[in-house]
Each structure stands twice: as structure tokens, then as C-alpha cells.
Design a protein around this motif. Structure first.
Motif, PDB file in Angstrom:
ATOM      1  N   GLU A 275       0.825  -1.204   0.000  1.00  0.00           N
ATOM      2  CA  GLU A 275       0.000   0.000   0.000  1.00  0.00           C
ATOM      3  C   GLU A 275       0.863   1.259   0.000  1.00  0.00           C
ATOM      4  O   GLU A 275       0.472   2.290  -0.554  1.00  0.00           O
ATOM      5  N   LEU A 276       2.035   1.185   0.619  1.00  0.00           N
ATOM      6  CA  LEU A 276       2.960   2.309   0.567  1.00  0.00           C
ATOM      7  C   LEU A 276       3.421   2.567  -0.863  1.00  0.00           C
ATOM      8  O   LEU A 276       3.769   3.694  -1.225  1.00  0.00           O
ATOM      9  N   ARG A 277       3.437   1.496  -1.686  1.00  0.00           N
ATOM     10  CA  ARG A 277       3.893   1.613  -3.074  1.00  0.00           C
ATOM     11  C   ARG A 277       2.744   1.780  -4.065  1.00  0.00           C
ATOM     12  O   ARG A 277       2.981   2.001  -5.250  1.00  0.00           O
ATOM     13  N   LYS A 278       1.504   1.693  -3.563  1.00  0.00           N
ATOM     14  CA  LYS A 278       0.349   1.767  -4.450  1.00  0.00           C
ATOM     15  C   LYS A 278       0.188   3.188  -4.981  1.00  0.00           C
ATOM     16  O   LYS A 278       0.182   4.151  -4.219  1.00  0.00           O
ATOM     17  N   GLU A 279       0.055   3.311  -6.285  1.00  0.00           N
ATOM     18  CA  GLU A 279      -0.045   4.622  -6.905  1.00  0.00           C
ATOM     19  C   GLU A 279      -1.483   5.134  -6.837  1.00  0.00           C
ATOM     20  O   GLU A 279      -2.385   4.587  -7.451  1.00  0.00           O
ATOM     21  N   THR A 280      -1.685   6.174  -6.038  1.00  0.00           N
ATOM     22  CA  THR A 280      -2.954   6.911  -5.990  1.00  0.00           C
ATOM     23  C   THR A 280      -2.602   8.395  -5.968  1.00  0.00           C
ATOM     24  O   THR A 280      -1.465   8.756  -5.623  1.00  0.00           O
ATOM     25  N   TYR A 285       3.995   9.263  -0.582  1.00  0.00           N
ATOM     26  CA  TYR A 285       5.284   8.577  -0.675  1.00  0.00           C
ATOM     27  C   TYR A 285       5.713   8.491  -2.135  1.00  0.00           C
ATOM     28  O   TYR A 285       6.874   8.196  -2.424  1.00  0.00           O
ATOM     29  N   ILE A 286       4.768   8.727  -3.044  1.00  0.00           N
ATOM     30  CA  ILE A 286       5.054   8.635  -4.477  1.00  0.00           C
ATOM     31  C   ILE A 286       4.977  10.001  -5.149  1.00  0.00           C
ATOM     32  O   ILE A 286       5.887  10.384  -5.883  1.00  0.00           O
ATOM     33  N   ILE A 287       3.887  10.751  -4.879  1.00  0.00           N
ATOM     34  CA  ILE A 287       3.731  12.056  -5.527  1.00  0.00           C
ATOM     35  C   ILE A 287       4.576  13.098  -4.814  1.00  0.00           C
ATOM     36  O   ILE A 287       4.943  12.937  -3.648  1.00  0.00           O
ATOM     37  N   ARG A 288       4.898  14.139  -5.536  1.00  0.00           N
ATOM     38  CA  ARG A 288       5.570  15.280  -4.924  1.00  0.00           C
ATOM     39  C   ARG A 288       4.556  16.402  -4.734  1.00  0.00           C
ATOM     40  O   ARG A 288       3.617  16.547  -5.505  1.00  0.00           O
ATOM     41  N   GLY A 289       4.746  17.186  -3.717  1.00  0.00           N
ATOM     42  CA  GLY A 289       3.828  18.269  -3.462  1.00  0.00           C
ATOM     43  C   GLY A 289       2.592  17.799  -2.715  1.00  0.00           C
ATOM     44  O   GLY A 289       2.586  16.746  -2.066  1.00  0.00           O
TER      45      GLY A 289
END
Length: 352
Positions: A275-280, A285-289
Motif C-alpha cells: 500500500e505504501l507503493r500503491k499509486e494513488t 510517498y510517491i507524488i511530490r507536493g
């Protein structure tokens, strides 16, 4: 003038003054007689006996809740008060209202009539219009959907929710209201209160914040709200996220991930690595801003913290085992703090 003449003049003046006083007394007596006649005519029970009936203690031995609908006639109110057991004679209430000339000043509402209230005391209370206050609390950090569920569960509020406020558009707090207020009305108050707060404090915000709109401030404030329940920490938590945004670092906030998975409903367990790696759009943890919308409705304290964060170089924080957090400005310090937290977690699991 001879002595006899002076004596006669003095005697005449004394009689004149005596006559003036007598006339004043007669005027007062006539006025009181008029009041008695008016009371007798209006109350229909014989002058001061009617006044006495309107001022003597009422029949209710305990306080009574009475709901007076809008548009009720005085006669209808009088009958309702008798039915509720707070007055004995509706005609006394009607006559007292009329003799006081306050027919248009009786206000609808929900009232708690104290035990043994007289007719006159009840009229005074209904003229003041101090209805019973009810309270609705929207806790900080709830989603809009969760607040609407609380509104729907409130048994005093009226009407269905027809408004569709967006996430983060409500200012959570405790609202006093009187019976008859609608759920939509309370939602409007929450939205107006947030607008008023932002208008009040926006120009006093700190310089060089990494966002430029009130909407972005609410997004960041919602993350701060979800990250800590310790009031003293809000400004420092806000500083961490402000510093990370300024450096181009990801926010890496767990509550944003949960919102992307459940729309803010409790996950009921810890986050999984997958879930930490799930792209939403909400996985910071994935998107910036910032994420695209708030993840909850932040309270006033979190909004103020974001607009004026603590003056610190911190860019990390982790739980300290007491309900708060420990902060650090370097990765080395942060890793040491994380190791301490992991030890605390293992000890807790061992005691379970």
C-alpha cells in the motif's frame, strides 16, 4: 394690611394647598380605580383577584419542556400550556397577554418552564425568546462524509442534507442551535465559519510559504490535523511539512495513503508495504507536493499552524510512544528515533 387681613390670607393659602393635595390624592385614587376596572374587564375575574391569579405560583411541580410552533395564536398557546400542566386557567393567560399588550411579542420556540412559574413569569420568558439550546459537535479531522453522518444521526435537527460540500470545506467545532434548525443550515454555518476564519488570518500568514492559495493551506492543514492529536505539536508538524515542500521532498504522510485507499474511513490495521507503493493521487510517498484535495476537515488550530509554522529546521518526525512525536533535522537522527520506536512497538507486542 392689618393683622386680621394677613391672617385671613394665610388661612386661604392653607386651604388652597390642602385642596391641591386632595386633588392629587383623588387623581391617584381614580387612576388606581381605573387600573382595577381595566383588570376586571380584561381578566374577567374581578380586578385585583385577576392580577393575583396571574402572579401566583403555577401548578407544575417540576420544570416542563414546551415546544411552541411558529404562527401559534395566543389562545392556542394558552391551551397548550394548560395541556402541559404549567397553567390552570387559559383565560387568565390570554387576558394577561392582552392587558399587557404583548400579543405580538410572544416568540415561538422550545422552552423549559421552571416549576411553579406564574402566568406573568411564563409570559416574560416567552417574550425573551430564550429557547433551549442544543449542541452539535463536529470533531476536527473527520471527513465531510463522516460529519454528514453525524448530522443525520442528530435527532433534533430537521430536514435532509441536500448540500454537497467538498472535502475540507467545513470548519469543525461545537455549534449551539435551537430546535427547528436544519441540517443544511448547520452545514452552511460550518462553511461560512471556515471562510470567515481564513479571511481573518490569511493576511497574517508567514512569509515565503510553499503555497499561495487558501485551498492549498486547507490541504496541508488537513494533513497536519490527521498526523497529531497533541495541540502543542501542530505548529512543529506543520513546520516539518513546510520545510519538506520547500526542499522539494515528498511529504511521506501515512494518513494521505489511507485516504487514497478508503476515502478517509479507518483502515483498522497498519499499512502494508504494497500500500505504501500503491499509486494513488493521495500517496505522498510517491507524488511530490500536495495531494489534489484535503483529506479531512481541519480545525482552526491546524489551519493557523500551517499559516504560521514553528521556526525550526526539522524535516522528520516519528512517534515517541507517549502519543506524541520526536522530531529531527537529519536522516541520521531520524533513523535513531525510528529504531527507538520499533523497540517500543516490539515491547508492546510482547506484553500482549
Amino acid at each position: 394690611m392689618t393683622g386680621g387681613g394677613k391672617s385671613a390670607l394665610a388661612s386661604w393659602r392653607r386651604k388652597r394647598r390642602s385642596g391641591q393635595r386632595g386633588g392629587a390624592v383623588k387623581s391617584v385614587l381614580l387612576f388606581l380605580a381605573g387600573l382595577a376596572a381595566l383588570a376586571a374587564a380584561a381578566l374577567g375575574v374581578g380586578g385585583w383577584l385577576g392580577y393575583r391569579a396571574a402572579t401566583e405560583p403555577g401548578p407544575a411541580s417540576d420544570a416542563v419542556i414546551v415546544l411552541l410552533p411558529h404562527g401559534s395564536a395566543v389562545s392556542t398557546i394558552a391551551q397548550q400550556l394548560e395541556d402541559e400542566g404549567v397553567i390552570k386557567h387559559p383565560e387568565i393567560f390570554i387576558a394577561a397577554v392582552r392587558i399587557r399588550g404583548v400579543q405580538g411579542e410572544i416568540k415561538a420556540g422550545e422552552y423549559e418552564i421552571p416549576a411553579r412559574s406564574s402566568v406573568m413569569e411564563i409570559i416574560d420568558q416567552l417574550m425573551e425568546g430564550k429557547s433551549i439550546l442544543h449542541y452539535f459537535t463536529a470533531p476536527e479531522g473527520l471527513t465531510t462524509a463522516q460529519i454528514i453522518r453525524l448530522l443525520n444521526a442528530d435527532e433534533v435537527l430537521e430536514g435532509e442534507v441536500t448540500l454537497e460540500p467538498g472535502e475540507g470545506e467545513l470548519l469543525p467545532e461545537t455549534f449551539a442551535y435551537t430546535r427547528g434548525e436544519t441540517r443544511d443550515g448547520l452545514l452552511r454555518r460550518m462553511m461560512k465559519d471556515q471562510d470567515a476564519l481564513l479571511d481573518e488570518i490569511w493576511d497574517e500568514r508567514a512569509m515565503e510559504l510553499p503555497f499561495s492559495t487558501q485551498g492549498e493551506a486547507i490541504i496541508l492543514a488537513s494533513i497536519v490535523e490527521k498526523e497529531t492529536g497533541v495541540p502543542e505539536e501542530r505548529a512543529r508538524i506543520a513546520a516539518v511539512f513546510v520545510n519538506r515542500l520547500k526542499r522539494g521532498m515528498r511529504l511521506e504522510s501515512d494518513p494521505t495513503i489511507i485516504y487514497g485507499l478508503t476515502e478517509g474511513e479507518p483502515l483498522g490495521r497498519g499499512l502494508r508495504v504494497s500500500e505504501l507503493r500503491k499509486e494513488t493521487p493521495y500517496n505522498t510517498y510517491i507524488i511530490r507536493g500536495l495531494p489534489p484535495t484535503p483529506i479531512a476537515n481541519p480545525g482552526a488550530a491546524s489551519i493557523k499552524a500551517v499559516l504560521n509554522p514553528a521556526d525550526t529546521d526539522d524535516i522528520f518526525f516519528v512517534a515517541d510512544g507517549t502519543g506524541g512525536h520526536v522530531f529531527s533535522s537529519t536522516l541520521r537522527e531520524h533513523n535513531a528515533n525510528v529504531a527507538k520506536w520499533r523497540t517500543i512497538e516490539r515491547q508492546r507486542k510482547g506484553r500482549q
